[in-house]
Design an enzyme around this catalytic site. Sequence first.
Site, PDB file in Angstrom:
ATOM      1  N   ASP A  79       0.841  -1.200   0.000  1.00 47.65           N
ATOM      2  CA  ASP A  79       0.000   0.000   0.000  1.00 47.65           C
ATOM      3  C   ASP A  79       0.878   1.253   0.000  1.00 47.65           C
ATOM      4  OD1 ASP A  79      -2.274   1.511  -0.008  1.00 47.65           O
ATOM      5  OD2 ASP A  79      -2.695   1.275   2.127  1.00 47.65           O
TER       6      ASP A  79
ATOM      7  N   ASN B 140       0.719   7.491   2.699  1.00 46.50           N
ATOM      8  CA  ASN B 140       1.311   6.635   3.722  1.00 46.50           C
ATOM      9  C   ASN B 140       2.766   6.973   4.026  1.00 46.50           C
ATOM     10  OD1 ASN B 140      -1.031   5.273   4.265  1.00 46.50           O
ATOM     11  ND2 ASN B 140      -0.697   3.758   2.647  1.00 46.50           N
TER      12      ASN B 140
HETATM   13  P1  ADP Z   1      -3.840   4.538   9.672  1.00 44.64           P
HETATM   14  O1  ADP Z   1      -2.614   3.735   9.974  1.00 44.64           O
HETATM   15  O2  ADP Z   1      -5.035   4.139  10.435  1.00 44.64           O
HETATM   16  O3  ADP Z   1      -4.139   4.586   8.241  1.00 44.64           O
HETATM   17  P2  ADP Z   1      -2.477   6.971   9.470  1.00 44.64           P
HETATM   18  O4  ADP Z   1      -1.113   6.497   9.786  1.00 44.64           O
HETATM   19  O5  ADP Z   1      -2.773   7.190   8.025  1.00 44.64           O
HETATM   20  O6  ADP Z   1      -3.534   6.047  10.129  1.00 44.64           O
HETATM   21  O7  ADP Z   1      -2.719   8.323  10.235  1.00 44.64           O
HETATM   22  C1  ADP Z   1      -3.753   9.227   9.924  1.00 44.64           C
HETATM   23  C2  ADP Z   1      -3.196  10.646   9.849  1.00 44.64           C
HETATM   24  O8  ADP Z   1      -2.548  10.997  11.100  1.00 44.64           O
HETATM   25  C3  ADP Z   1      -2.113  10.813   8.782  1.00 44.64           C
HETATM   26  O9  ADP Z   1      -2.694  11.129   7.537  1.00 44.64           O
HETATM   27  C4  ADP Z   1      -1.256  11.935   9.338  1.00 44.64           C
HETATM   28  O10 ADP Z   1      -1.804  13.198   8.971  1.00 44.64           O
HETATM   29  C5  ADP Z   1      -1.371  11.759  10.848  1.00 44.64           C
HETATM   30  N1  ADP Z   1      -0.194  11.018  11.370  1.00 44.64           N
HETATM   31  C6  ADP Z   1      -0.053   9.677  11.456  1.00 44.64           C
HETATM   32  N2  ADP Z   1       1.141   9.344  11.976  1.00 44.64           N
HETATM   33  C7  ADP Z   1       1.780  10.501  12.233  1.00 44.64           C
HETATM   34  C8  ADP Z   1       3.085  10.820  12.777  1.00 44.64           C
HETATM   35  N3  ADP Z   1       3.940   9.858  13.155  1.00 44.64           N
HETATM   36  N4  ADP Z   1       3.426  12.128  12.879  1.00 44.64           N
HETATM   37  C9  ADP Z   1       2.559  13.091  12.484  1.00 44.64           C
HETATM   38  N5  ADP Z   1       1.331  12.855  11.972  1.00 44.64           N
HETATM   39  C10 ADP Z   1       0.938  11.580  11.839  1.00 44.64           C
END
Ligand code: ADP
Length: 522
Positions: free
Chosen positions: A376, A381
Site C-alpha cells: 500500500d 502513507n
Molecule cells: P492509519 O494507519 O489508520 O491509516 P495513518 O497512519 O494514516 O492512520 O494516520 C492518519 C493521519 O494521522 C495521517 O494522515 C497523518 O496526517 C497523521 N499522522 C499519522 N502518523 C503521524 C506521525 N507519526 N506524525 C505526524 N502525523 C501523523
Amino acid sequence: MAACPPADPPRVVSLEEPELRLEHCIEFVVRGNPPPTLHWLHNGQPLRESKIIHVEYYQEGEISEGCLLFNKPTHYNNGNYTLIAKNPLGTANQTINGHFLKEPFPVDEVSPTPPITVTHKPEEDTFGVSIAVGLAAFACVLLVVLFIMINKYGRRSKFGMKGPVAVISGEEDSASPLHHINHGITTPSSLDAGPDTVVIGMTRIPVIENPQYFRQGHNCHKPDTYVQHIKRRDIVLKRELGEGAFGKVFLAECYNLSPTKDKMLVAVKALKDPTLAARKDFQREAELLTNLQHEHIVKFYGVCGDGDPLIMVFEYMKHGDLNKFLRAHGPDAMILVDGQPRQAKGELGLSQMLHIASQIASGMVYLASQHFVHRDLATRNCLVGANLLVKIGDFGMSRDVYSTDYYRVGGHTMLPIRWMPPESIMYRKFTTESDVWSFGVILWEIFTYGKQPWFQLSNTEVIECITQGRVLERPRVCPKEVYDVMLGCWQREPQQRLNIKEIYKILHALGKATPIYLDVLG
Ligand code: ADP
C-alpha cells in the site's frame, strides 16, 4: 437619586457545556447582589487556575457573565466542572460535564504532570489490580494461541484489520516457509464471480479481502521480538492529528522515553474497541514494527498494550502526511492572510521533489532487503518531518480520510487500485515488484503536487485502463529522465521492472545533478 438594588441571594443562571471558540469555553451567567464570588471545582476538587485553565468574566449590575477558558485541553481536563457562587445571603452551585478529548486511558491513572488531581478510592485500586492480573493472564494465553496460529498460518495483517485474511498465490509463496490461507481463487481461470470477484467487461477480476503486509520468503514472526512497553501514565495527549483506518492519531507528550530528555513529542495511534482478532493483529503489528528500523521508516517506540484502547507510539513527524504536504506546496495551494484566501508561495522545486523521492526509494530498498512487501505504498502513507525528511510512515491503510483512493468491492474490501499493477488487480499477486509499480505512482504523485492518479476516471475505468496496459501521462513539470523511471516501474512484466536499488541510484544521481535540469526546465 437612583434606588439601591435589593439584596439578592446568588443564582447560577446558566452553565454551558464547553464550546470551542478561540479557546474552549464553559460559558456561565451568575446573578446576585452583592455580586457573588465565584469558585470552581473539577471532579469535586478545587480548580487551580493555570496556563491551561483560567476564568474571564465581566460584571454588570447584578449579572456576572464569562467563560472558564481552556487552552488546548487534553483528556486530563475531562470531567465534571462545578461553579459555586457565594455572597452573604447564600450559596448556589451548578455542575456540567466537560468532555474535550476522548479518554484514552483508565480514569484512575494520573499524569506525571496532572493539571488537576483525580482522587483515588482504595477499592478502585484493588479492582484495578484484579483487572490487571486478569488481563495479564489473558495476554499470556493470547500470546501462546497467537504463536501457534502464526506458525500455522504465517500471515501478515494490518493493525486493526477485521475479517478473514487474504492469500497471495504465486511462485514467491511456494518458496516461502509461510503457509497461506487460500480463499479458493488462484488463477483467472478458476474464478467464480463471488464476493471476492469484480466483473469488468468480460473479465472477472479476483480481489483480495484487504491489502496487508506480507514478508516474502521469511517467517516474519519472531517470537523473541521484544516490543517496548510504555506506561499509560507516561503519555499525555495534546491534540488530534488525524484519523486512520482503525482510530484516531494524536500528538502527545511522552515521558521517560528518551535517556536524554525528560519528555518528547510523539504520535500515538489508538485502537478503539478492539476485538480479540484486532488485539492479535495489534501484537503482530507491534512485533513487525519493532523489527523494521531504518532512517526512512517511521520510528516505532512501543505500545501500551494493557487495557483499552490499545496504543502504538511513533515518532512525531511535524508536517504530517506527504500527500497533504505536496498539495500544500503546489501551484493550487492557498493560504489565509488576514482571513482572505491567497495563493501560497513556496512551490516545491525539482531538487526537493527528487530528494523526497529518493528518501522513499531508500526506505523501500531497506524493506526489500527485509523481504517485506508493503502493498500500500502511496504518498498518503509517507510522513514528512523537519528539513524535508521523509519516511515511509504507515503500515496500515488510511482508508477513512482517503477513502476515495480505495475501491470498495463487496462489503468491507477496499483496494488501492490506482497504485496497483495489473497482476495485483487480476491475480492478487503482491511482490517487491508490485511495490516498485506503486513507487512509480508515488513519483507521479510527487511531480503532480499530490494529484490523485487517474483522477478523471472512475474506479472501474481505472481497472480497465491498468489491465489493458495504459499508464499515467508525464506530469507537466517532470523531466524526461524522471518519467523514464516511472515507465521503468510500470513495465507490465514484473521481472522487467526496474529494481528498487537501481531506482534509488538513478534518483540520487539526478538529485545531485538537478541544476542542469532546472536549466532545461528554464
Ligand atoms: P492509519 O494507519 O489508520 O491509516 P495513518 O497512519 O494514516 O492512520 O494516520 C492518519 C493521519 O494521522 C495521517 O494522515 C497523518 O496526517 C497523521 N499522522 C499519522 N502518523 C503521524 C506521525 N507519526 N506524525 C505526524 N502525523 C501523523
